[in-house]
Design an enzyme around this catalytic site. Structure first.
Site, PDB file in Angstrom:
ATOM      1  N   GLN A 258     138.331  93.691  60.981  1.00  0.00           N
ATOM      2  CA  GLN A 258     138.389  95.049  60.455  1.00  0.00           C
ATOM      3  C   GLN A 258     137.062  95.340  59.778  1.00  0.00           C
ATOM      4  O   GLN A 258     136.475  94.479  59.131  1.00  0.00           O
ATOM      5  CB  GLN A 258     139.551  95.203  59.488  1.00  0.00           C
ATOM      6  CG  GLN A 258     140.926  95.055  60.130  1.00  0.00           C
ATOM      7  CD  GLN A 258     141.221  96.115  61.185  1.00  0.00           C
ATOM      8  OE1 GLN A 258     140.641  97.203  61.165  1.00  0.00           O
ATOM      9  NE2 GLN A 258     142.103  95.808  62.120  1.00  0.00           N
TER      10      GLN A 258
ATOM     11  N   CYS B 263     120.067 109.128  63.134  1.00  0.00           N
ATOM     12  CA  CYS B 263     120.712 107.837  63.412  1.00  0.00           C
ATOM     13  C   CYS B 263     122.143 108.044  63.900  1.00  0.00           C
ATOM     14  O   CYS B 263     122.917 108.801  63.293  1.00  0.00           O
ATOM     15  CB  CYS B 263     120.703 106.979  62.153  1.00  0.00           C
ATOM     16  SG  CYS B 263     121.526 105.394  62.343  1.00  0.00           S
TER      17      CYS B 263
ATOM     18  N   ASP C 227     148.726  96.158  67.490  1.00  0.00           N
ATOM     19  CA  ASP C 227     147.360  96.510  67.099  1.00  0.00           C
ATOM     20  C   ASP C 227     146.448  96.410  68.324  1.00  0.00           C
ATOM     21  O   ASP C 227     145.586  95.540  68.408  1.00  0.00           O
ATOM     22  CB  ASP C 227     146.875  95.579  65.983  1.00  0.00           C
ATOM     23  CG  ASP C 227     145.479  95.962  65.485  1.00  0.00           C
ATOM     24  OD1 ASP C 227     145.038  97.090  65.766  1.00  0.00           O
ATOM     25  OD2 ASP C 227     144.837  95.117  64.831  1.00  0.00           O
TER      26      ASP C 227
ATOM     27  N   CYS D  46     120.324 101.865  54.706  1.00  0.00           N
ATOM     28  CA  CYS D  46     121.607 102.071  55.389  1.00  0.00           C
ATOM     29  C   CYS D  46     122.694 102.203  54.336  1.00  0.00           C
ATOM     30  O   CYS D  46     122.835 101.334  53.468  1.00  0.00           O
ATOM     31  CB  CYS D  46     121.927 100.924  56.342  1.00  0.00           C
ATOM     32  SG  CYS D  46     123.439 101.209  57.310  1.00  0.00           S
TER      33      CYS D  46
ATOM     34  N   CYS E 200     121.399 109.443  53.142  1.00  0.00           N
ATOM     35  CA  CYS E 200     120.505 108.569  53.903  1.00  0.00           C
ATOM     36  C   CYS E 200     119.378 109.359  54.556  1.00  0.00           C
ATOM     37  O   CYS E 200     119.598 110.409  55.162  1.00  0.00           O
ATOM     38  CB  CYS E 200     121.291 107.810  54.977  1.00  0.00           C
ATOM     39  SG  CYS E 200     120.283 106.650  55.927  1.00  0.00           S
TER      40      CYS E 200
ATOM     41  N   CYS F 118     126.002 107.329  61.822  1.00  0.00           N
ATOM     42  CA  CYS F 118     126.812 108.281  61.050  1.00  0.00           C
ATOM     43  C   CYS F 118     126.731 109.653  61.702  1.00  0.00           C
ATOM     44  O   CYS F 118     125.676 110.047  62.197  1.00  0.00           O
ATOM     45  CB  CYS F 118     126.321 108.390  59.608  1.00  0.00           C
ATOM     46  SG  CYS F 118     126.488 106.887  58.614  1.00  0.00           S
TER      47      CYS F 118
ATOM     48  N   CYS G 185     143.162 102.492  66.589  1.00  0.00           N
ATOM     49  CA  CYS G 185     141.802 102.980  66.323  1.00  0.00           C
ATOM     50  C   CYS G 185     141.463 104.149  67.242  1.00  0.00           C
ATOM     51  O   CYS G 185     140.297 104.501  67.391  1.00  0.00           O
ATOM     52  CB  CYS G 185     140.783 101.849  66.509  1.00  0.00           C
ATOM     53  SG  CYS G 185     140.783 101.104  68.157  1.00  0.00           S
TER      54      CYS G 185
END
Length: 394
Positions: free
Chosen positions: A235, A54, A326, A131, A48, A57, A352
Site C-alpha cells: 500500500q 510533473c 483486494d 517532491c 511543488c 501529481c 483501486c
C-alpha cells in the site's frame, strides 16, 4: 459572462455547468469565455515547483476539501453508471510526503543523470529537485543515485528505479543497467553504506540479482515481519494501509473463518484474528506470506492460486463466514460471478479502480448482496488515483 467550475472530471479538469473543461481549475473557480481561470475559494497554491509539468501529481491546485470531494464524486459517478448508490464516508487522505513506494525513471542526457517522473501525457522526464509526495527517506536517495548511475548508464537509455521503505531501510531495484566489474561493485557498496540502504538489486533483463543485503529485508504487516520480494506491491502509504485495514476489520467484525483473495504479502490476512485462507496468484508474495505466517504461528493457509483462471467456486466461497477481496485494477469479475451465488454473509471489497469496483458491485447486488457502505482512501496524494474499501452483506 463567466461560468463557475462545479466539479472535477476523472482526469483532473474542472468542469462548468454547461460542460466546458478547464485544466487546473478547482470547484468555485470562474472560467471566462476565452478560457481564463479565475481562482476561487478552493483553489490552492501548488507547493511543488514541478507542478503541473510533473506527471506524479495532477491535483495540487485543489485544497483538501475539494480533493476529498473529487474522490467522493469519482466513486459516486462510477456507482451511478451501474444504478447503484450507498453511504460514501468522508475520504481519509494521506498527508504530503508519506508515499513509501514509487517507481522513478532515470536517463543520461549531456553527461548528466536525470531522475524523476515522466511529464503528464509525455515520455519527457522531469528531473526532481523536490517532491511533495515521496517520503523524505526515499527522496533523499535521488541526488546520490544520480552520482551512482552516472558511472553505469549509457546515454539516452532509460533505467527504472523501484524504491520502497522496508523495515531495515530503503529497498532499491534498478532495471536497465549491467553494473559489471569491480568498480561498479565498489560504487554500489559505498552508496549502500553511505545512504543506509537495506538492499540493492540489479536487473539487466535476466531477473533481479542481489548486490547488497546485509540482513534479510522484511516489511511488517499485522505485527509480523514478512520477507519482501523485489519490487513487491505495498500500500502506497502507511496511513493508507492503516485506513484500509481498519475498514476491512470494521466490515468483517468478528466473523470467521475468513478467505483473503488476492492476498499479496498478507496486508489483510495478517491483520485478522483466527483462521484465514489466503489465495494469491503471484508466487513470490504468497511464498513470503506462507513462511512469515508459519514463523509467527498464525493460522493462515497460504495458497498459490490464480483467481482469474481458477476462482473460488460458489461452494468453496460459501464455506467462509466472510471474504476479503483486494484485486488489481482490472477487478475480480471471474471471482465475483461465483461469489454472487454464494451464501457468504459478508464481503469486504478493497479496490483501486472505482469503475471495475462498480461493475463487480452490480454483479454482487444482482446476486442478492447489499452494498452497505464505502470508505474512500486518498493515499496517492494529489493524483486522480482513487482507492476504497466497501462492505457487502446478505
Amino acid at each position: 459572462m463567466n461560468d463557475t467550475i462545479l466539479r472535477i472530471a476523472g482526469r483532473g479538469d474542472g468542469v462548468t455547468g454547461d460542460g466546458r473543461h478547464a485544466p487546473f481549475a478547482a470547484p468555485g473557480d470562474t472560467l471566462t469565455a476565452d478560457g481564463v481561470v479565475g481562482p476561487g475559494p478552493h483553489h490552492a497554491v501548488p507547493p511543488c515547483r514541478h507542478f503541473p509539468v510533473c506527471g506524479g501529481c495532477q491535483l495540487q491546485h485543489l485544497d483538501d476539501e475539494s480533493y476529498a470531494g473529487f474522490i467522493t464524486d469519482r466513486i459516486a459517478g462510477a456507482l451511478a453508471a451501474h444504478s447503484l448508490s450507498t453511504d460514501i464516508r468522508p475520504p481519509l487522505l494521506s498527508p504530503p510526503r508519506t508515499r513509501r513506494r514509487a517507481a522513478l525513471q532515470g536517463e543520461m542526457i549531456g553527461g548528466r543523470v536525470r531522475i524523476g517522473f515522466s511529464e503528464g501525457a509525455s515520455h519527457a522526464l522531469v528531473d526532481l529537485e523536490e517532491c511533495w509526495v515521496l517520503t523524505p527517506t526515499l527522496f533523499a536517495l535521488v541526488a546520490p543515485l544520480r552520482k551512482l548511475l552516472g558511472g553505469m548508464m549509457k546515454p539516452k537509455r532509460r533505467v527504472r528505479l523501484h524504491l520502497a521503505e522496508a523495515d531495515q531501510g530503503p529497498d532499491l531495484l534498478i532495471e536497465g543497467i549491467a553494473a559489471e566489474g569491480l568498480a561498479a561493485a565498489e560504487a554500489i557498496t559505498a552508496f549502500a553504506q553511505r545512504n543506509r540502504v537495506a538492499r540493492i538489486a540489479i536487473d539487466n533483463g535476466m531477473g533481479p540479482e542481489n548486490r547488497w543485503e546485509p540482513e534479510p529485508v522484511t516489511i511488517t504487516l499485522g505485527g509480523v515481519p514478512v520477507p519482501l520480494p523485489y519490487a513487491a506491491f505495498l500500500q502506497a502509504t502507511r496511513e493508507g494501509e492503516a485506513a484500509l485495514v481498519d475498514a476491512v476489520r470494521l466490515a468483517l467484525g468478528s466473523a470467521g473463518p475468513v478467505a483473503d483473495l488476492f492476498a499479496g504479502l498478507g496486508t489483510f490476512a495478517l491483520a485478522l484474528p483466527g483462521r484465514v485462507y489466503a489465495a494469491e496468484g503471484a508466487r513470490d508474495p504468497i511464498a513470503a506470506l506462507k513462511s512469515a505466517a508459519a514463523l509467527a504461528g498464525r493460522q493462515i493457509f497460504a495458497d498459490h492460486r490464480d483467481l482469474f483462471r481458477r476462482p473460488l467456486t460458489t461452494e468453496e466461497s460459501s464455506r467462509f463466514a466472510a471474504i476479503v477481496l483486494d484485486p488489481p485494477r482490472a477487478g475480480a469479475r471471474e471471482q465475483v460471478l461465483n461469489l454472487a451465488a454464494a451464501t457468504t454473509p459478508v464481503i469486504a471489497y478493497v479496490s483501486c479502480n472505482p469503475g471495475t469496483f462498480a461493475r463487480d458491485a452490480e454483479i454482487l447486488c444482482q446476486g442478492g448482496y447489499t452494498l452497505d457502505w464505502i470508505q474512500p482512501v486518498g493515499q496517492f496524494r494529489w493524483s486522480t488515483h482513487v482507492e476504497l474499501a466497501a462492505r457487502f452483506s446478505r
